[in-house]
Design an enzyme around this catalytic site. Structure first.
Site, PDB file in Angstrom:
ATOM      1  N   HIS A  17      90.555 -24.720  66.019  1.00 19.52           N
ATOM      2  CA  HIS A  17      90.098 -26.092  66.193  1.00 19.52           C
ATOM      3  C   HIS A  17      91.076 -26.958  66.958  1.00 19.52           C
ATOM      4  CE1 HIS A  17      86.691 -26.395  63.093  1.00 19.52           C
ATOM      5  NE2 HIS A  17      86.263 -26.199  64.314  1.00 19.52           N
ATOM      6  N   ARG A  38      74.982 -20.398  72.208  1.00 17.05           N
ATOM      7  CA  ARG A  38      75.215 -19.436  71.129  1.00 17.05           C
ATOM      8  C   ARG A  38      74.601 -20.007  69.850  1.00 17.05           C
ATOM      9  NH1 ARG A  38      80.441 -19.091  74.000  1.00 17.05           N
ATOM     10  NH2 ARG A  38      81.003 -16.918  74.389  1.00 17.05           N
ATOM     11  N   ARG A  79      70.461 -17.934  73.377  1.00 19.48           N
ATOM     12  CA  ARG A  79      70.660 -16.529  73.033  1.00 19.48           C
ATOM     13  C   ARG A  79      70.239 -16.295  71.591  1.00 19.48           C
ATOM     14  NH1 ARG A  79      76.645 -14.072  73.201  1.00 19.48           N
ATOM     15  NH2 ARG A  79      76.825 -15.215  71.244  1.00 19.48           N
ATOM     16  N   GLU A 135      76.671  -6.428  78.245  1.00 21.98           N
ATOM     17  CA  GLU A 135      78.012  -6.528  77.658  1.00 21.98           C
ATOM     18  C   GLU A 135      78.459  -5.229  77.007  1.00 21.98           C
ATOM     19  OE1 GLU A 135      78.051  -9.701  74.778  1.00 21.98           O
ATOM     20  OE2 GLU A 135      76.037  -9.288  74.091  1.00 21.98           O
ATOM     21  N   ASN A 186      83.250 -10.906  78.151  1.00 22.91           N
ATOM     22  CA  ASN A 186      84.186 -10.805  77.018  1.00 22.91           C
ATOM     23  C   ASN A 186      84.012  -9.478  76.299  1.00 22.91           C
ATOM     24  OD1 ASN A 186      84.458 -13.460  77.753  1.00 22.91           O
ATOM     25  ND2 ASN A 186      83.342 -14.270  76.002  1.00 22.91           N
ATOM     26  N   ASP A 187      82.775  -9.178  75.939  1.00 26.72           N
ATOM     27  CA  ASP A 187      82.528  -7.909  75.258  1.00 26.72           C
ATOM     28  C   ASP A 187      82.589  -6.742  76.239  1.00 26.72           C
ATOM     29  OD1 ASP A 187      82.224  -8.224  72.467  1.00 26.72           O
ATOM     30  OD2 ASP A 187      80.418  -9.390  72.838  1.00 26.72           O
ATOM     31  N   ARG A 246      89.087  -7.457  71.701  1.00 24.23           N
ATOM     32  CA  ARG A 246      89.368  -8.740  72.353  1.00 24.23           C
ATOM     33  C   ARG A 246      90.136  -9.711  71.475  1.00 24.23           C
ATOM     34  NH1 ARG A 246      83.118 -11.028  72.742  1.00 24.23           N
ATOM     35  NH2 ARG A 246      83.805 -13.128  72.269  1.00 24.23           N
ATOM     36  N   CYS A 255      78.360 -15.117  82.043  1.00 26.58           N
ATOM     37  CA  CYS A 255      78.576 -16.165  81.043  1.00 26.58           C
ATOM     38  C   CYS A 255      79.785 -15.888  80.150  1.00 26.58           C
ATOM     39  CB  CYS A 255      77.321 -16.375  80.194  1.00 26.58           C
ATOM     40  SG  CYS A 255      76.904 -14.960  79.188  1.00 26.58           S
TER      41      CYS A 255
END
Ligand code: PEP
Ligand code: MG
Length: 753
Positions: A361, A468, A504, A602, A625-626, A636, A673
């Site tokens: 955060h 997301r 998604r 991904e 990312n994946d 990751r 993305c």
């Protein structure tokens, strides 16, 4: 031995400076293994020598005076090999050199253990014995463990100048390394913040006055809620709608059944309110702690934070107001949102925490507020920096404590450059992302990660490329129903209409388990995740799709995206369910439309089937990312292998090309993305490859737009061509940096112009 290890580690960690830490180590280690001598030599790299810094057993006047040329003798050998050397008679070893001035010629047994930090040997811890002695295995591991404890203290001493003072010569200023969490340069004075109340210190206490305890607890929760409102109001002017939504997320957590009912149940069982709260918070935080996803794991600290705030009110404490200097660098092991909100924005120059990462955060808030931040600066001794001048380099995740004049003036120059760059970028807000040869590449936003209640609304984006949907499922105590979901999706669709919003479907499972949906897997990343779960539970999928389709009625800007697809059957099955939801809704009288549907690429299997997948859907979106994690077999979220995680890896680049080829065969568009889309260096590659659109976090948008508007597509193709000849990610990165510097934009990824 284990007990003395624990005690020594504790003593070393509490030592106020390196000198005392070394004194403690040599004294305690000598005692614990019954050696005749224990000494520490530190490597003085500038002057190429090992210097005796502490000893117990040799003459004290040798400290600071005994200096061996770097690489000489057994000390040099331990340092060179970076492993312990254990000899029952040191003098017979070919590398042995007698060190005069210490009286050490009387000794036979020798054990030298390297002190290592980040693969670098900083010094050597040495044990000597008069008689011949081969140290036992557990003694060797004991010494090695303690040597590793010293590494952090030594690194800090090097950066703060303490070591230079000890060595009586000038060592250039070094930085403490951490993670780059929010770009920018911050210069100011450290204000150290601590958790206000200690939940772990709360004892159990029997109480027969459940009603009074309940009332106290409810009052404390109410006070925290009004604190949150006050902080939200104060911070509002400086945060985007999405970042402000953090406060909603905390309100949700604060008022959740898990927290309230959990505590009340424990109060009814006979514990007093603070004890009941402690157990509830611990249980709730544990759920997040056990998640593999770094972002979700960070939520555990939010839960603890809330717990501490409630406790503070329960204990009737009010924190004394802090006087913040005009240029404050907020420092803490963990920093809470409320501690950030307490600092007037115009005084907050930077943030540094010893734990956490960019996805915590503090990282999100820092980026949202445009405050430079470095996180995970684990070597920073928080207890010793209050009031000291600090420089935070948020580009590289570096922190300087008490910088010398040269470092300070260099960073003052960089900070001025940075301000000028931000102002320049703002001017691009309403300009199109168009190359110098007229090629348009729409830039979309990634959103949804923070809160479902108030998604961001940044005018300059082309829409949302990735929404997301996991968060509303995670912060609740059970699956959200169709109506609740619909309201969330409607908000974001309305906010961006008529621009497209790509929603998604649920990507929970494995690394992001739901507290109320038990899953125990040995290999969660290779397990039950994303579409695999939702196809096994069509009731979850159908409810979500129905909510999404209904949310788009009358707006018609919806696109659907399916995560974690690894076979075409999954797409066929999902399409069937989407059509079913659509048809049922029509039958029920809702004027829904079938939206364009896309698949996330991904998983390596999907790369090789890009053509077959593109035939079935309307567009492809690459989750780098994946994809990077699965192609390179690198988790990751695992810091131990973070160095291997690299999106410039030739395998990733080739995979991207293959995806584009597959899509092209069916005239389908490809978007990216994953985080790679927001990297100004990668823009050359993605543009050169012919990716149709990019989707990224709000903070990256103007930087990427700047690159696009400064280069031609032809130039991007040239750079890509050379990149594809590179065999190593580092060579690709060098090439890209060079290309960015050539167009005068290096400052987008590093400090300075
Ligand atoms: C990705 O994997 O690149 C992606 C965008 O999805 P997530 O980060 O949510 O897994
Ligand atoms: Mg993904």
């Amino acid at each position: 031995m284990l007990e003395s290890l624990r005690r020594i580690v504790q003593e070393v960690n509490n030592a106020p400076d390196l000198e005392q830490a070394l004194t403690i180590i040599v004294r305690r280690v000598k005692q614990a293994v019954n050696a005749d001598v224990c000494s520490v030599y530190l490597n003085d790299f500038e002057n190429r020598r090992h210097v005796l810094h502490a000893t117990e057993g040799l003459r004290q006047d040798a400290v600071g005076r005994v200096r061996l040329e770097l690489g000489r003798g057994l000390i040099g050998l331990v340092s060179e090999r970076a492993e312990p050397i254990n000899l029952d008679n040191a003098a017979t070893h070919p590398r042995y050199e007698c060190i005069i001035d210490t009286g050490e010629e009387r000794y036979h047994g020798f054990l030298g253990a390297p002190i290592i930090q980040n693969r670098k040997v900083l010094g050597v811890l040495v044990l000597r014995q008069r008689r011949r002695r081969h140290f036992a295995e557990d003694e060797v591991t004991f010494v090695m463990t303690l040597a590793s404890q010293l590494a952090g203290a030594i690194t800090y001493a090097r950066t703060s100048g303490e070591l230079a003072r000890l060595q009586h010569d000038g060592i250039p200023q070094r930085f403490l390394p951490g993670l780059a969490a929010s770009p920018g340069i911050g210069i100011g004075v450290a204000v150290v913040v601590y958790p206000a109340a200690d939940l772990d210190a709360v004892p159990d206490r029997r109480s027969d006055e459940a009603e009074a305890e309940t009332a106290d607890f409810r009052r404390a929760v109410q006070k925290v809620a009004s604190d949150l409102d006050r902080f939200a109001a104060r911070t509002q002017a400086h945060l985007s709608a999405e970042d402000m939504a953090l406060f909603d997320a905390w309100r949700l957590m604060l008022e959740s059944d898990t927290l309230i009912d959990g505590t009340l149940t424990r109060i009814r069982a006979g514990n007093w309110a603070p004890g009941a709260l402690r157990d509830t918070i611990a249980e709730h935080a544990r759920v997040f702690d056990n998640m593999d996803d770094a972002y979700l794991r960070e939520r555990a600290s939010d839960v603890r934070d809330l717990g501490r705030c409630i406790l503070m009110h329960l204990q009737n404490q009010t924190a004394a107001p802090i006087q913040y200097p005009p240029q404050t660098i907020l420092v803490g092991e963990e920093i809470s949102a409320m501690q950030i909100a307490d600092v007037p924005r115009e005084k907050l120059m930077g943030m540094v925490s010893t734990t956490g990462s960019g996805s915590s955060h503090v990282g999100i808030l820092a980026r949202g507020m445009g405050v430079p931040a470095a996180m995970g600066v684990s070597d920073l001794p928080v207890g010793r920096v209050e009031g000291r001048e600090m420089v935070v380099d948020g580009y590289r995740g570096r922190v300087y404590v008490s910088p010398g004049p040269a470092v300070r003036s260099e960073y003052q120059r960089l900070a001025a450059d940075d301000e000028a760059l931000s102002a320049e970028l703002q001017a691009l807000r309403h300009l199109p992302a168009e190359t110098t040869d007229g090629y348009l590449i729409p830039l979309y936003l990634n959103t949804g990660l923070v809160s479902e209640t108030r998604p961001l609304g940044i005018e300059e984006s082309a829409g949302v490329g990735l929404y997301r949907t996991e968060l509303p499922f995670i912060v609740r105590d059970s699956f959200p129903g169709e109506g609740a979901q619909m309201a969330n999706y409607r908000r974001v669709l309305e906010l961006f209409a008529p621009r497209p919003v790509t929603i998604r479907t649920l990507d929970i499972g494995g690394d992001k388990p739901l507290p109320y949906f038990p899953m125990h897997e040995a290999n969660p990343f290779l397990g039950w995740r994303g579409i695999r779960i939702t196809l096994d539970h069509p009731e979850i999928f159908l409810t979500q799709v129905r909510a999404i389709l209904r949310a788009a009625i009358g707006l018609d800007n919806l696109q659907l995206l399916l995560p974690m697809v690894s076979t075409v059957t999954e797409v066929d099955d999902a399409m069937q369910l989407i059509r079913r939801a659509h048809d049922e809704l029509l039958e029920e009288g809702y004027q829904v439309r079938m939206p364009p549907v896309g698949v996330m690429i991904e998983v390596p299997a999907a790369v090789y089937q890009a053509e077959a997948l593109a035939r079935r859907v309307d567009f492809l979106s690459v989750g780098t990312n994946d994809l990077t994690q699965y192609l390179l077999a690198v988790d990751r979220n695992n810091p131990h292998v973070a160095k291997l995680y690299n999106e410039y890896h030739p395998a990733v680049l080739r995979a991207l090309l293959q995806i584009l080829t597959g899509a092209r065969l069916h005239g389908k568009e490809v978007s990216v993305c994953g985080e790679m889309a927001g990297d100004p260096l990668a823009t050359f590659l993605l543009l050169g490859m012919g990716v149709h659109s990019l989707s990224m976090g709000a903070g990256s948008l103007l930087r990427v737009k700047k690159v696009i508007r400064s280069i031609s597509k032809a130039r991007a193709r040239e750079v890509l061509k050379v990149a594809l000849q590179c065999e190593e990610p580092s060579a690709v990165r060098r090439l890209l940096l060079d290309a960015l510097e050539t167009v005068g934009l290096g400052a987008l990824v590093r400090p300075g112009r």
